[in-house]
Design an enzyme around this catalytic site. Structure first.
Site, PDB file in Angstrom:
ATOM      1  N   THR A  10     -46.003   5.208  -6.141  1.00  0.00           N
ATOM      2  CA  THR A  10     -47.059   4.747  -7.041  1.00  0.00           C
ATOM      3  C   THR A  10     -47.918   3.718  -6.320  1.00  0.00           C
ATOM      4  OG1 THR A  10     -45.743   5.125  -9.033  1.00  0.00           O
ATOM      5  CG2 THR A  10     -47.569   3.576  -9.218  1.00  0.00           C
TER       6      THR A  10
ATOM      7  N   PHE B  80     -50.465   0.651  -6.601  1.00  0.00           N
ATOM      8  CA  PHE B  80     -50.896  -0.420  -7.489  1.00  0.00           C
ATOM      9  C   PHE B  80     -52.122  -1.100  -6.892  1.00  0.00           C
ATOM     10  CE2 PHE B  80     -46.426   0.156  -8.398  1.00  0.00           C
ATOM     11  CZ  PHE B  80     -46.363   0.060  -9.779  1.00  0.00           C
TER      12      PHE B  80
END
Length: 221
Positions: A112, A114
């Site tokens: 992921t 960010f």
């Protein structure tokens, strides 16, 4: 995610950096449950999509939750037999759930990204090395506008690493979020952005920041 892209322009925030985090998902269940006894699995829609193989293997019905930790909490509170959750091992520990399967994500590089945000800009300079420029734009309503707007990146050899479309006002106008490699002061990037601007009714740079070192690892450099 489109919801974030829609909110960014009016948020007053600037992108000042990025961070990539390896994400490991677990299949969680109530105490004493087993994976074979589950019929439904709850989680955030992204996590459900990242674990399609196991969901299909077990024949589970996916149920969308607001987030992964929330799915674990809801499972613990509702105490529904036959239901499980996809979340982190830590979420299982916090809410007293059993870990039925670990590392269930389909991809071994499940990561992921960010974005680091700030109330004031802190743009990188060309001398900082690998730089990412993030921006949103809306093309004018003319034939082939998107094709023409993006042509400058190809002709100037600027690598676009992300392009997503979203519609903030229904179907009336489509906006795009993009990441490119390079600094706006680099000649190829400057020329590409000038060509983009020509075909756009709106273009806003959201941030110019150092590329995270994990980028090189993820693309196999």
């Amino acid at each position: 995610m489109a919801d974030i892209h829609r909110l960014l322009p009016g948020s007053g925030l600037y992108i000042t950096g990025e961070h990539f985090m390896r994400v490991n998902h677990c299949l969680l269940g109530l105490k004493g449950a087993s994976a074979d006894t589950l019929t439904h699995v709850h989680s955030h829609e992204m996590a459900l999509g990242q674990c399609r193989n196991l969901i299909g293997e077990l024949g589970l019905k996916p149920v969308v939750s607001a987030d992964t930790a929330g799915a674990a909490r809801e499972l613990a509170e509702a105490h529904e037999v036959g239901h499980g959750a996809i979340a982190s091992k830590l979420a299982g520990e916090i809410y007293g759930l059993d870990v039925l399967r670990e590392n269930i994500e389909d991809s071994q590089q499940n990561t992921t990204r960010f974005l680091i945000m700030s109330a004031s800009p802190d743009d990188a300079v060309p001398e900082d090395g690998d730089v990412i420029t993030s921006f949103i734009f809306r093309v004018r309503n003319v034939p082939a506008a998107l094709y023409k707007a993006l042509g400058g990146f190809a002709t100037n050899n600027v690598n676009m690493t992300k392009l997503e479309s979203y519609q903030p006002n229904g179907f009336l106008a489509t906006q795009f979020y993009a990441d490119i490699e390079g600094h706006p002061e680099d000649v190829p990037v400057r020329l590409a952005l000038e060509e983009l601007n020509f075909y756009c009714s709106q273009m806003d740079i959201l941030g110019v920041y150092k590329a995270a070192p994990e980028r090189a690892d993820l693309r196999g450099d």
